[in-house]
Write a protein that holds these residues in place. Sequence first.
Motif, PDB file in Angstrom:
ATOM      1  N   GLY A   1       0.817  -1.203   0.000  1.00 58.23           N
ATOM      2  CA  GLY A   1       0.000   0.000   0.000  1.00 58.23           C
ATOM      3  C   GLY A   1       0.850   1.252   0.000  1.00 58.23           C
ATOM      4  N   THR A   2       0.174   2.366   0.014  1.00 57.14           N
ATOM      5  CA  THR A   2       0.846   3.651   0.142  1.00 57.14           C
ATOM      6  C   THR A   2       0.920   4.005   1.614  1.00 57.14           C
ATOM      7  N   TYR A   3       2.117   4.313   2.074  1.00 58.32           N
ATOM      8  CA  TYR A   3       2.352   4.627   3.480  1.00 58.32           C
ATOM      9  C   TYR A   3       2.512   6.130   3.644  1.00 58.32           C
ATOM     10  N   TYR A   4       1.765   6.672   4.568  1.00 55.99           N
ATOM     11  CA  TYR A   4       1.752   8.114   4.810  1.00 55.99           C
ATOM     12  C   TYR A   4       2.297   8.430   6.202  1.00 55.99           C
ATOM     13  N   CYS A   5       3.077   9.483   6.257  1.00 51.74           N
ATOM     14  CA  CYS A   5       3.524  10.032   7.525  1.00 51.74           C
ATOM     15  C   CYS A   5       2.602  11.186   7.888  1.00 51.74           C
ATOM     16  N   ALA A   6       2.232  11.280   9.148  1.00 51.56           N
ATOM     17  CA  ALA A   6       1.350  12.345   9.603  1.00 51.56           C
ATOM     18  C   ALA A   6       1.869  12.904  10.923  1.00 51.56           C
ATOM     19  N   ALA A   7       1.478  14.129  11.213  1.00 53.28           N
ATOM     20  CA  ALA A   7       1.959  14.783  12.423  1.00 53.28           C
ATOM     21  C   ALA A   7       0.858  15.604  13.094  1.00 53.28           C
ATOM     22  N   ILE A   8       0.948  15.691  14.393  1.00 51.71           N
ATOM     23  CA  ILE A   8       0.146  16.654  15.150  1.00 51.71           C
ATOM     24  C   ILE A   8       1.105  17.775  15.481  1.00 51.71           C
ATOM     25  N   GLY A   9       0.932  18.905  14.795  1.00 51.72           N
ATOM     26  CA  GLY A   9       1.844  20.031  14.966  1.00 51.72           C
ATOM     27  C   GLY A   9       1.240  21.223  15.679  1.00 51.72           C
ATOM     28  N   LEU A  10      -0.084  21.315  15.634  1.00 49.31           N
ATOM     29  CA  LEU A  10      -0.758  22.436  16.288  1.00 49.31           C
ATOM     30  C   LEU A  10      -1.100  22.081  17.737  1.00 49.31           C
ATOM     31  N   TYR A  11      -0.900  23.008  18.643  1.00 44.39           N
ATOM     32  CA  TYR A  11      -1.192  22.743  20.047  1.00 44.39           C
ATOM     33  C   TYR A  11      -2.671  22.416  20.246  1.00 44.39           C
ATOM     34  N   GLY A  12      -3.544  23.093  19.523  1.00 45.40           N
ATOM     35  CA  GLY A  12      -4.970  22.811  19.644  1.00 45.40           C
ATOM     36  C   GLY A  12      -5.311  21.385  19.254  1.00 45.40           C
ATOM     37  N   SER A  13      -4.650  20.891  18.216  1.00 46.28           N
ATOM     38  CA  SER A  13      -4.872  19.506  17.794  1.00 46.28           C
ATOM     39  C   SER A  13      -4.387  18.538  18.864  1.00 46.28           C
ATOM     40  N   TRP A  14      -3.266  18.884  19.476  1.00 47.66           N
ATOM     41  CA  TRP A  14      -2.676  18.037  20.522  1.00 47.66           C
ATOM     42  C   TRP A  14      -3.603  17.968  21.736  1.00 47.66           C
ATOM     43  N   VAL A  15      -4.179  19.104  22.102  1.00 50.95           N
ATOM     44  CA  VAL A  15      -5.123  19.123  23.225  1.00 50.95           C
ATOM     45  C   VAL A  15      -6.350  18.282  22.889  1.00 50.95           C
ATOM     46  N   SER A  16      -6.852  18.432  21.668  1.00 49.55           N
ATOM     47  CA  SER A  16      -8.033  17.669  21.251  1.00 49.55           C
ATOM     48  C   SER A  16      -7.760  16.164  21.250  1.00 49.55           C
ATOM     49  N   ALA A  17      -6.505  15.802  21.036  1.00 45.70           N
ATOM     50  CA  ALA A  17      -6.134  14.388  21.013  1.00 45.70           C
ATOM     51  C   ALA A  17      -5.907  13.836  22.411  1.00 45.70           C
ATOM     52  N   GLY A  18      -6.060  14.675  23.433  1.00 40.50           N
ATOM     53  CA  GLY A  18      -5.856  14.220  24.796  1.00 40.50           C
ATOM     54  C   GLY A  18      -4.419  14.306  25.260  1.00 40.50           C
ATOM     55  N   MET A  19      -3.582  14.931  24.441  1.00 40.99           N
ATOM     56  CA  MET A  19      -2.181  15.159  24.781  1.00 40.99           C
ATOM     57  C   MET A  19      -1.440  13.853  25.072  1.00 40.99           C
ATOM     58  N   GLU A  20      -1.768  12.835  24.302  1.00 41.10           N
ATOM     59  CA  GLU A  20      -1.035  11.590  24.401  1.00 41.10           C
ATOM     60  C   GLU A  20      -1.060  10.904  23.041  1.00 41.10           C
ATOM     61  N   VAL A  21      -0.166   9.956  22.848  1.00 36.46           N
ATOM     62  CA  VAL A  21      -0.048   9.275  21.559  1.00 36.46           C
ATOM     63  C   VAL A  21      -1.415   8.747  21.121  1.00 36.46           C
ATOM     64  N   THR A  22      -1.732   8.961  19.843  1.00 34.04           N
ATOM     65  CA  THR A  22      -3.051   8.601  19.344  1.00 34.04           C
ATOM     66  C   THR A  22      -2.957   7.856  18.012  1.00 34.04           C
ATOM     67  N   LEU A  23      -3.876   6.934  17.792  1.00 34.45           N
ATOM     68  CA  LEU A  23      -3.948   6.188  16.541  1.00 34.45           C
ATOM     69  C   LEU A  23      -5.100   6.667  15.659  1.00 34.45           C
ATOM     70  N   LYS A  24      -5.767   7.751  16.055  1.00 32.87           N
ATOM     71  CA  LYS A  24      -6.928   8.244  15.316  1.00 32.87           C
ATOM     72  C   LYS A  24      -6.490   9.184  14.211  1.00 32.87           C
ATOM     73  N   GLN A  25      -6.862   8.898  12.972  1.00 35.86           N
ATOM     74  CA  GLN A  25      -6.461   9.721  11.832  1.00 35.86           C
ATOM     75  C   GLN A  25      -6.935  11.157  11.981  1.00 35.86           C
ATOM     76  N   GLU A  26      -8.135  11.329  12.523  1.00 36.64           N
ATOM     77  CA  GLU A  26      -8.707  12.663  12.601  1.00 36.64           C
ATOM     78  C   GLU A  26      -7.964  13.580  13.562  1.00 36.64           C
ATOM     79  N   ASP A  27      -7.092  13.016  14.394  1.00 35.55           N
ATOM     80  CA  ASP A  27      -6.324  13.844  15.328  1.00 35.55           C
ATOM     81  C   ASP A  27      -5.137  14.539  14.652  1.00 35.55           C
ATOM     82  N   TYR A  28      -4.719  14.070  13.482  1.00 36.62           N
ATOM     83  CA  TYR A  28      -3.513  14.568  12.827  1.00 36.62           C
ATOM     84  C   TYR A  28      -3.838  15.741  11.904  1.00 36.62           C
ATOM     85  N   ASP A  29      -3.015  16.794  11.948  1.00 36.81           N
ATOM     86  CA  ASP A  29      -3.306  17.991  11.175  1.00 36.81           C
ATOM     87  C   ASP A  29      -2.370  18.212   9.989  1.00 36.81           C
ATOM     88  N   SER A  30      -1.354  17.389   9.844  1.00 35.17           N
ATOM     89  CA  SER A  30      -0.419  17.537   8.723  1.00 35.17           C
ATOM     90  C   SER A  30      -0.098  16.162   8.156  1.00 35.17           C
TER      91      SER A  30
END
Length: 135
Positions: free
Chosen positions: A95-124
């Motif tokens: 398959g195609t493998y994608y790298c993603a990042a949580i770079g915005l502080y707001g996104s990090w807070v929404s993700a619970g400020m811990e490692v996450t496997l949810k695609q919707e938590d990533y902003d880049s």
Amino acid sequence: QVQLVESGGGSVQDGGSLRLSCSLSGYSSGGDYSSYCEGWFRQGPEKEREVVAAIDEDGRIKYADSVKGRFTISRDNAENMVYLELNNLKPEDTGTYYCAAIGLYGSWVSAGMEVTLKQEDYDSWGKGVLVTVSS
């Protein structure tokens, strides 16, 4: 904005190995973007995109059940790099493998400020790199 560029994809035989790299840029100390969490996702032929692994700024790691024991995620904070070691590859890993990042502080807070496997938590997201495993 954070830019992510993947590399290291290719074609291997069943049981083979690859190492994917993700170069991150756009982070700056005190700036709008920081390196809170990075993840690898993949999308196989005619499949929906799914999570593979993630690692946060404190080194906490999570893996999808399908890759546990075979794939290893790591990061080099000094070099702004994230890696995914793929071992014992199977045709279903194609398959195609994608790298993603949580770079915005707001996104990090929404993700619970811990490692996450949810695609919707990533902003880049990167553009992806192809991995093909033949039987």
